[in-house]
Design a protein around this motif. Structure first.
Motif, PDB file in Angstrom:
ATOM      1  N   ALA A 112       0.815  -1.216   0.000  1.00 49.28           N
ATOM      2  CA  ALA A 112       0.000   0.000   0.000  1.00 49.28           C
ATOM      3  C   ALA A 112       0.850   1.268   0.000  1.00 49.28           C
ATOM      4  CB  ALA A 112      -0.924   0.007   1.209  1.00 49.28           C
ATOM      5  N   CYS A 122       2.762   6.213   2.407  1.00 45.42           N
ATOM      6  CA  CYS A 122       1.564   5.374   2.516  1.00 45.42           C
ATOM      7  C   CYS A 122       0.331   6.253   2.704  1.00 45.42           C
ATOM      8  CB  CYS A 122       1.706   4.390   3.674  1.00 45.42           C
ATOM      9  SG  CYS A 122       3.222   3.426   3.653  1.00 45.42           S
ATOM     10  N   GLN A 157      -4.500   5.999   1.752  1.00 50.28           N
ATOM     11  CA  GLN A 157      -4.781   4.608   1.411  1.00 50.28           C
ATOM     12  C   GLN A 157      -5.887   4.009   2.277  1.00 50.28           C
ATOM     13  OE1 GLN A 157      -3.346   3.088  -1.243  1.00 50.28           O
ATOM     14  NE2 GLN A 157      -2.308   5.060  -1.619  1.00 50.28           N
ATOM     15  N   LEU A 164      -5.911   3.326   5.362  1.00 47.14           N
ATOM     16  CA  LEU A 164      -5.331   2.263   6.184  1.00 47.14           C
ATOM     17  C   LEU A 164      -5.862   2.355   7.611  1.00 47.14           C
ATOM     18  CD1 LEU A 164      -1.607   2.479   5.015  1.00 47.14           C
ATOM     19  CD2 LEU A 164      -3.364   0.866   4.265  1.00 47.14           C
ATOM     20  N   ASN A 210      -5.260   8.803   6.527  1.00 48.53           N
ATOM     21  CA  ASN A 210      -5.722   7.420   6.625  1.00 48.53           C
ATOM     22  C   ASN A 210      -6.773   7.328   7.723  1.00 48.53           C
ATOM     23  OD1 ASN A 210      -4.200   5.555   4.709  1.00 48.53           O
ATOM     24  ND2 ASN A 210      -2.495   6.733   5.595  1.00 48.53           N
TER      25      ASN A 210
END
Length: 493
Positions: free
Chosen positions: A37, A47, A50, A52, A71
């Motif tokens: 990712a 990152c 994403q 997450l 995120n």
């Protein structure tokens, strides 16, 4: 006879075994690649955006910058990364949903220098939360819901230079963060704008060095309007400090539920700010700092006579210390005047002027003068009190005797006489009288057998009274109202 072995063959065999072992060890070691990712570029891992819910596992140990912003992270636990990231210098966690951070969450990143926790849902900063980040220089915590900041939350952060706490709900000013020589000795920027600060420790803020006040941002807070607040910000404006000059229109205060600009408080009738001079007395020891807006500047002092003050000069009362301060040893009258400090730094230069007034007397001598005047005043007051006591608390005079009794030979005493300037009205007195007043002479009789100690007449004893002769009859004193005269000297009245 055995054949001779070639030593080169043994070396080749040994080298082959070493290469074989190396390949086996390499195959057994797991290879850490870029997480699926994330986008990796050299030692940078991005990152971001994403969605997450957790931090990716198996992050490369060589990572220097990790971007996890935008995120859905809600908690940062102690085991958020199983790998110790000793090379990580920047960690971006902004625009998540973080509402909890473990006090051990930063143990795997001891060399972190930049941490961005802005735009999250943090409500409190607990004690020792950032104590593991002893190398951190910049910390961003703006746009959270922080209401309480523990006094020990930033302990051991000796390298922190910039702290952003704006756009929160902080109502207590964290004075422990900006006090000179306190927990954050290198802090040059503290942003507390857009919070809920109503009261400030104004005397403490006024004592801060200029390089701290230059980066102390307090705009967009509902501060309480008063003249002391006006004087504080007027001083900062006079010094051209960035924290005021960059946000003059956003510096306001509250009065009667109305917003007022701190530089327009005419309804309070505050006096205009004036830079005050330093004051000293003869013989004082004084130190004047070159209060610059930046640390580590080279400073040069010039006297009122346009002469440079040297660092160490024999038999000189004025010197420059190692930190650039102007030091006076036993101030003299001729030391008064305007001193100029020229400060030179990497970013800019600065010129400061300081006026010194020297009073032509010692502070100790001034107190002696005050004590002498006080003693004289007390002595005068005591004298007046004693006079009043003498006038009103002594035995009653002749005017308080009421109806005067006829003279009695038995009650008279020549040893205790009342002398009066009142004219004699006795009709039996013979001779010519002076129209103005009667002149009389009273003599004290020597102590006789009828007298006691101090010339007082003992009860039951009498003295013969001489006949009146001359111009008037001598009247004997009333024993009920006496004023004793202990002298053989005649008294003319």
């Amino acid at each position: 006879m055995q054949p001779q072995r070639d030593p080169r063959g043994l070396w080749l065999l040994l080298l082959s075994l070493i290469l074989l072992l190396f390949e086996v060890a390499r195959a057994a070691r797991p290879v850490v690649s870029c997480p699926a990712a994330c986008l990796c570029a050299s030692n940078i891992l991005s990152c971001s955006k994403q969605q997450l819910p957790n931090v990716p596992h198996s992050l490369p140990s060589y990572t220097a910058l990790l971007d996890l912003s935008h995120n859905n992270l809600s908690r940062l636990r102690a085991e958020w990364t199983p790998t110790r990231l000793i090379h990580l210098q920047s960690l971006l966690l902004s625009h998540n949903h973080l509402n909890f951070i473990s006090s051990e969450a930063f143990s795997p990143v001891p060399n972190l220098r930049y941490l961005d926790l802005s735009s999250n849902q943090l409500r409190t900063l607990d004690e020792f939360l950032f104590s593991e980040l002893q190398a951190l220089e910049v910390l961003l915590l703006y746009n959270n819901h922080i209401m309480a900041v523990d006094r020990c939350a930033f302990d051991d952060m000796t390298q922190l230079q910039k702290l952003y706490l704006s756009q929160n709900q902080i109502s207590r000013f964290p004075l422990e963060l900006v006090k000179e020589g306190a927990k954050l000795p290198k802090l040059t920027l503290l942003d507390l704008s857009s919070n809920k600060l109503k009261n400030l420790p104004l005397p403490d803020l006024q004592k801060l060095p200029a390089w701290v006040k230059n980066g102390l941002y307090l705009h967009n807070n509902p501060l309480h309007c008063d003249c002391e607040l006006y004087q504080l910000f007027s001083h900062w404006q006079y010094r051209q400090l960035s924290s005021v000059m960059d946000f003059q229109e956003d510096l306001y205060c509250m009065s009667s539920k109305k917003l007022h600009n701190v530089f327009n408080l005419s309804f309070l009738n505050c006096s205009e700010y004036k830079e005050r001079a330093w004051e000293a007395h003869l013989g004082d020891t004084l130190t004047i700092k070159c209060d610059t807006k930046q640390q580590g500047m080279t400073k040069v002092w010039v006297t009122p006579s346009n002469e440079r003050v040297l660092d160490e000069v024999a038999n000189s009362t004025v010197t420059v210390s190692k930190d650039g301060s102007l030091h006076f040893q036993q101030v003299q009258v001729e030391d008064g005047g305007v001193y100029t400090c020229y400060a030179m730094g990497e970013a800019f230069n600065e010129t400061l002027s300081v006026e010194l007034k020297v009073y032509n007397f010692t502070l100790h001598g001034h107190h002696d003068t005050l004590n002498t005047a006080y003693t004289t005043l007390v002595g005068c007051i005591l004298s007046v009190v004693l006079v009043l006591i003498y006038l009103y608390l002594t035995p009653c005079r002749c005017w308080c005797r009421g109806v005067e009794k006829p003279s009695s030979h038995q009650g008279d005493s020549l040893s205790s006489s009342m002398l009066s300037t009142t004219p004699n009205h006795d009709p039996m007195a013979g001779g010519d009288k002076d129209d103005g007043f009667d002149r009389r002479v009273a003599f004290l009789e020597p102590a006789g057998p009828g007298q006691g100690q101090n010339g007082k007449l003992k009860p039951g004893n009498t003295l013969p009274v001489p006949e009146a002769t001359g111009k008037g009859q001598r009247r004997m004193s009333d024993p009920e109202s006496v004023s004793s005269v202990f002298s053989d000297t005649p008294i003319v009245v």
